[in-house]
Design an enzyme around this catalytic site. Structure first.
Site, PDB file in Angstrom:
ATOM      1  N   ASP A  57      -5.658 -33.763   3.949  1.00  0.00           N
ATOM      2  CA  ASP A  57      -6.684 -34.369   3.094  1.00  0.00           C
ATOM      3  C   ASP A  57      -6.071 -35.461   2.233  1.00  0.00           C
ATOM      4  O   ASP A  57      -4.889 -35.417   1.914  1.00  0.00           O
ATOM      5  CB  ASP A  57      -7.271 -33.303   2.154  1.00  0.00           C
ATOM      6  CG  ASP A  57      -8.229 -32.391   2.881  1.00  0.00           C
ATOM      7  OD1 ASP A  57      -8.563 -32.701   4.028  1.00  0.00           O
ATOM      8  OD2 ASP A  57      -8.616 -31.375   2.281  1.00  0.00           O
ATOM      9  N   GLU A 113      -3.929 -29.956   8.353  1.00  0.00           N
ATOM     10  CA  GLU A 113      -4.039 -29.117   7.158  1.00  0.00           C
ATOM     11  C   GLU A 113      -5.097 -28.044   7.352  1.00  0.00           C
ATOM     12  O   GLU A 113      -4.925 -26.903   6.963  1.00  0.00           O
ATOM     13  CB  GLU A 113      -4.392 -29.975   5.936  1.00  0.00           C
ATOM     14  CG  GLU A 113      -4.570 -29.126   4.677  1.00  0.00           C
ATOM     15  CD  GLU A 113      -5.018 -29.938   3.470  1.00  0.00           C
ATOM     16  OE1 GLU A 113      -4.833 -31.156   3.482  1.00  0.00           O
ATOM     17  OE2 GLU A 113      -5.551 -29.330   2.534  1.00  0.00           O
ATOM     18  N   TYR A 147       0.795  -1.227   0.000  1.00  0.00           N
ATOM     19  CA  TYR A 147       0.000   0.000   0.000  1.00  0.00           C
ATOM     20  C   TYR A 147       0.827   1.276   0.000  1.00  0.00           C
ATOM     21  O   TYR A 147       0.282   2.350  -0.199  1.00  0.00           O
ATOM     22  CB  TYR A 147      -0.970   0.002   1.193  1.00  0.00           C
ATOM     23  CG  TYR A 147      -2.299  -0.557   0.794  1.00  0.00           C
ATOM     24  CD1 TYR A 147      -3.099   0.154  -0.106  1.00  0.00           C
ATOM     25  CD2 TYR A 147      -2.749  -1.781   1.231  1.00  0.00           C
ATOM     26  CE1 TYR A 147      -4.305  -0.353  -0.518  1.00  0.00           C
ATOM     27  CE2 TYR A 147      -3.953  -2.298   0.820  1.00  0.00           C
ATOM     28  CZ  TYR A 147      -4.736  -1.577  -0.053  1.00  0.00           C
ATOM     29  OH  TYR A 147      -5.920  -2.081  -0.470  1.00  0.00           O
TER      30      TYR A 147
END
Lengths: 684, 423
Positions: free
Chosen positions: B304, B252, B166
């Protein structure tokens, strides 16, 4: 004309749209009239809902107008006006008194007590908020009147008027043209009382029916027309007896033509939905303006609320029109059984030999004889065409399918020339112009493919790619045209979309697919567009114009390169300020901080650095000086690159012209023509 | 702490024992907690002495061919930037424009070193000249970032990547550009990204049996509520790690993490639970490495059963290609793949409706992973991944919820631990 149709008024006095006209029960196998067919199958013709029917109506009318103007090589001027008609106004127009509802619960939009309580509470709340806002001095829009009372959603009635400067129609033909399924300006040779299954094959051409089948809900259609050198305007008000496919004429008269107007004006009232299809219709008009830059469009929307009115004018940008399509003969391998039957019925030729020779392309006399010999012993060159039995016609058809005719790959020149006279592409020039005119892009590349044959039908693909421009959203904007008609619906499965999205690697053109404003324009012109589905809005994804898209490649890359050349200096200079500011920022900070404290020696370049820093402190090195030096460097690099580019791309070989230079010693023999701004010296 | 956990469990047990033993599959073969604890303790103690000394590139004689960054002090970074700027100045004044020498971070310049079990950067360098259309933008951004970091060093403050972006939105246009240049700058200077005083926003969280100091404050992660403690973005704030945990559980996903934290899984089996909510950020990776190095605990990963789960695992283990220049500090060696593994789908009889078909993209990623060295080095992983690609099925950790929301913490994990079922 008006035979028997008057006994039962086709304007049904009730508002309800009975989608299926009641069938008489006595005959099970009833032949349907085309209009009836469409009345029952509105979705096929693009009338699935009020919004779409408004769109389709506008589309049909505009396209007919363009065709009409183009057929007499006149630059089209088309005015479309859509006027909103309130429901009570509509009812009074069709002579229906606005009746008070007696049994409220009977109606679909009847409010149950519960619903009413809910609504009242909501309205009360809205009023409260409004009062509050008013107190606070805020400006609020009037809350729209409760929608529940309008009935059937937002659909209301619209009067669509389309005026053109086309050929016009002969006075006596108007009722038949509109009442019977002839197209506006092209008389389609088409037997209406034939087998019904034919319809799904040729409905594509008999467009006006759509207008009709929907229009039957409401008011009769009004047509005014005047032809060249005609002192009167034909005015006709009619509707159609959809069961018998004949026009039902209310008024048919000649009126004065004071200002020598020529063209046609068609006015119909249909149920539609402007709010939901507004953008589609405007989009359509815009795309139409892209593909037909030689036409002038005026589009108006008029409603009771003046702030909703829209007037858009698409100006004409060129006088060059595509060639008028010539009616050509059929290619034997593209005809089907019904077409052969029709041709036989219509032909003026007596015997089979002449018939084959004259009604089809690519069949010479000797070839026709060979064909007849091949057909079998039943056939002879002198046999009468009209006497052919249906079995014999089937045999001819079979042979046409199997026999080898000069294919595009063979005698390309002559065949294509004959074949493609019947096509009328927009032309690369017009496509380009249209894109520039409507989108104002930064860059355009267009391409016009050579003609190809698809299933016996010739087709030409024209394509354009634009980058940048106004009113274009980021990413891919795909504009599809078929026979110079924009396609707006069912784009997902279309070949153009598929190609543009999946098969083109945009990054290899240095185009960012998500950030750049890309316009892709593809126009396919053919005697038969291979539409898939009944919606007539997308082209199957199995034709090979990927090839064309690929050919666009070299052109775009070249363009991009040229653009890069132009922009190099600009983009290099763009960051000049940032960079020098940053570099100078670091070194001046360093100079300051190092001046305050003694640094121990750390780097080998220390002495050099110290020297540089001294110069910075002494203001010998400033931001401006850095900038100047860097700018000079850029200049140098740019020049080198330009040279390289020039040597790579080579100097274009333009025809050289002799120039005449005055010899130094020659006597001054000239006349000076003086003007306040310049002197014109004429050597003798 | 442990007592509290037991109490809690006891409260649940009486009413749930009988019905659940029928409901929850495999619950009956589960041994008692104390027995399982014994098993883990055995494993935990054997794994400890193994990591005595970590190899470096210099040990392998690769340091000339490979590029690695080091932790640099602020004044060092500052003077490095200064000398770069001065060099550029002189080059400009000499009329030659200027350019940066940026180590390439492209895939072709990465090397997996099996001895180190991580990805390192090779020595290819790209010259990034200003006066070239294709590099002018990057060069401009690089210069600007250098200036900004120079300012940070002078003021000795930390900012986030977002802050950095920014300060000059107009030039950077979008944050990915300033972020990627930031990594380039790390490479140019040859320091870690945290030495630049630029940090990413907090993403990872940790809960469980660990006590550490964050900028001088002692944090007890068993007393951080259910959400846990956010992992501090700059690791130099973190110190004095103490723990009585037996292992570190790497999760995870946030959802599974929450389940375990709420069930106080770490009190039943003393452990530290960490998640980075998806792809791990630098801070979480640094924190995990620090825990592993200082506490010498085994790390078990619960991800997963899809290619991305394995990919995340690999980022913790061998580092990401994007930040391979700093893989020495970012990677945690010897992470065990606990679950959910493709073979678990059948082993734990996860019903069909909870498994998802792999998309074409998934299958492609899976096949690509099979080609990666860090997968190949572990034959058991190859086997699992091959099974996944073959069955074309994937499942998330949440698929276990089909047996009840607490199945993960009540049965699945204890059973896994009991059977030492990790790869």
């Amino acid at each position: 004309m008006d035979t028997g149709g008057s006994s039962e008024s086709p304007v049904e006095p009730k508002k309800g749209k009975s989608k299926t006209p009641r069938k008489p029960k006595d005959s099970v196998l009833k032949q349907k009239s085309p209009a009836e067919f469409f009345a029952e199958n509105k979705n096929i013709a693009g009338f699935d809902n009020p919004g779409k029917s408004l769109y389709t109506t506008v589309r049909e009318l505009v396209e007919n107008s363009l065709d009409s103007s183009e057929s007499i090589s006149e630059l089209p001027v088309v005015e479309v006006t859509i006027e909103e008609i309130g429901k009570s106004k509509f009812n009074s127009m069709i002579g229906l008194v606005d009746r008070e509802r007696v049994d409220e619960a009977l109606y679909d939009d009847y409010e149950t007590t519960k619903a009413r309580e809910k609504r009242l509470a909501k309205e009360a709340r809205a009023q409260e908020i409004q009062a509050k806002n008013a107190l606070l001095g805020k400006k609020v829009k009037e809350t729209p009147a409760s929608k529940g009372m309008k009935g059937r959603g937002d659909a209301s009635f619209y009067r669509v008027t389309c005026k053109d400067n086309g050929r016009g129609m002969p006075h006596d033909d108007i009722p038949n043209m509109f009442g019977r399924g002839f197209n506006l300006t092209f008389q389609l040779k088409f037997p209406f009382n034939t087998d019904f299954s034919l319809w799904d094959k040729i409905w594509l051409e008999a467009d006006t029916w759509k207008v009709w089948s929907w229009g039957k809900d409401g008011l009769p259609i009004e047509i005014s027309s005047s032809m060249r050198n005609q002192s009167y305007i034909s005015f006709c008000r009619l509707d159609i007896d959809i069961h018998r496919n004949i026009p039902h004429i209310h008024v048919h008269e000649k009126r004065d033509n004071k200002d020598q107007w020529r063209g046609a004006e068609i006015q119909i009232v249909i149920e539609g939905n402007w709010t939901t299809y507004r953008s589609k219709i405007l989009h359509y008009m815009r795309q139409m303006a892209v593909i037909t830059p030689y036409a002038q469009f005026l589009f108006k929307f008029i409603s009771d609320a003046p702030e909703k009115n829209v007037t858009i004018k698409f100006a004409r940008r060129t006088d060059v029109m595509p060639p008028v399509p010539l009616e050509t003969k059929h290619h034997p391998s593209s005809v089907d059984l019904l077409l052969i039957k029709r041709l036989i019925e219509e032909t003026s030729k007596q015997n089979l030999l002449q018939f084959l020779q004259h009604e089809f392309v690519n069949i010479g006399k000797s070839y026709a004889e060979r064909l007849i010999g091949e057909m079998g012993p039943d056939f002879g060159p002198k046999m009468a065409v009209k006497s052919l039995t249906s079995q014999q016609i089937v045999r001819i058809h079979q042979l046409f399918r199997q026999a080898k005719f000069d294919d595009p790959s063979g005698d390309f020149g002559t065949l294509l020339r004959t074949c493609f006279q019947c096509l009328s592409p927009a032309g690369e020039y017009n496509l380009r112009l249209g894109i520039i005119k409507e989108l104002h892009p930064d860059m355009v590349a267009t391409y016009s493919g050579s003609a190809h044959i698809f299933e016996g039908h010739p087709f030409i693909v024209e394509a354009g790619v634009s980058v940048g421009g106004k009113d274009v959203k980021q990413g891919l904007n795909i504009f599809r045209f078929a026979n110079r008609i924009p396609l707006l619906f069912e784009q997902g499965a279309d070949v153009v979309n598929r190609t543009a999205l999946k098969r083109i690697n945009w990054s290899s053109y240095k185009i960012n697919q998500t950030q750049d404003k890309i316009g892709v324009f593809v126009s396919i012109v053919s005697t038969k567009i291979p539409f898939k589905g009944t919606g007539k809005e997308y082209i199957g994804d199995d034709i090979n114009e990927i090839a064309t898209a690929v050919k666009l490649k070299s052109k775009i890359t070249k363009k991009m390169q040229a653009r890069e050349q132009q922009e190099r200096k600009r983009s290099l200079n763009r960051y000049l300020n940032d960079v020098t500011g940053a570099v100078y920022g670091i070194i001046s900070d360093t100079a300051k901080s190092r001046a305050s404290k003694n640094k121990k020696k750390r780097y080998e370049d220390e002495d050099l650095d110290a020297e540089t820093l001294r110069e910075v402190s002494a203001k010998l090195i400033t931001k401006e000086r850095l900038k100047e030096e860097l700018a000079q460097h850029i200049e140098k690099v740019d020049y080198e690159m330009l040279l390289e580019y020039a040597t790579q791309s080579g100097v274009s070989e333009e025809p050289r012209e002799a120039i005449y230079i005055q010899s130094l010693e020659a006597e001054p023999k000239f006349i000076d023509l003086h003007s306040p701004i310049f002197v014109f010296r004429l050597f003798q | 702490m442990a007592d509290k956990g037991k109490k809690k469990r006891r409260r649940q047990d009486p009413d749930s024992d009988e019905e659940e033993s029928q409901q929850l599959p495999f619950k009956n073969i589960l041994k008692s907690d104390s027995q399982i604890l014994q098993i883990i303790k055995g494993f935990s103690s054997t794994s400890k002495p193994s990591s005595s000394k970590t190899l470096t590139l210099a040990d392998l004689g690769l340091d000339s061919k490979c590029r690695e960054v080091t932790e640099l002090s602020l004044p060092d970074v500052q003077s490095a930037i200064e000398s770069i700027a001065l060099k550029a100045t002189r080059s400009i004044l000499a009329g030659n424009g200027f350019s940066f020498e940026v180590p390439s971070r492209s895939a072709a310049n990465q090397l997996y070193v099996p001895e180190l079990d991580r990805i390192v950067l090779k020595d290819k360098i790209i010259i990034r000249p200003y006066a070239n259309v294709s590099t002018v933008r990057k060069t401009a951004i690089t210069t600007r970032i250098l200036q900004l970091i120079h300012q940070l060093c002078a003021k000795n403050i930390h900012v986030t990547k977002r802050d950095l972006f920014y300060t000059d939105v107009k030039l950077f246009q979008d944050q990915t550009q300033s972020d990627s240049v930031l990594d380039d700058v790390s490479c140019i200077i040859g320091c870690t990204r945290s030495s630049l005083n630029v940090v990413a926003a907090e993403k990872g969280v940790v809960v469980g049996r660990i006590i550490f100091s964050d900028n001088g404050d002692m944090i007890d992660c068993t007393k951080m509520g259910i959400g846990g403690k956010a992992i501090p973005p700059n690791i130099d704030r973190v110190g004095d790690m103490q723990s009585d945990a037996l292992f570190i559980l790497l999760v995870e996903k946030d959802a599974a993490y929450m389940r375990l934290a709420e069930d106080r899984f770490y009190n039943r089996f003393p452990c530290i639970i960490v998640t980075a909510k998806g792809q791990p950020d630098v801070a979480t990776r640094l924190f995990l490495r620090k825990m592993k190095m200082e506490l010498k605990l085994p790390v078990l990963a619960l991800v997963d059963s899809d290619p991305y789960g394995l990919k995340i695992l690999s980022v913790y283990g061998c580092g990401s290609k994007n930040m391979s220049y700093d893989s020495a500090n970012l990677t945690t060696p010897d992470i065990k793949w606990l679950g959910i593994r493709p073979s678990d789908l059948d082993k734990y009889k996860i019903p069909e409706q909870c498994r998802l078909p792999m998309t074409e993209q998934d299958i492609k990623t899976g096949k690509d992973l099979l080609e990666e060295d860090f997968v190949k080095k572990n034959p058991a992983w190859v086997e699992e991944l091959t099974l996944m690609v073959k069955t074309k099925q994937k499942a998330e950790i949440q698929a276990l919820s089909t047996f009840g929301f607490q199945y993960l913490s009540e049965v699945y994990l204890p059973l896994k631990l009991q059977q030492k079922d990790w790869l």
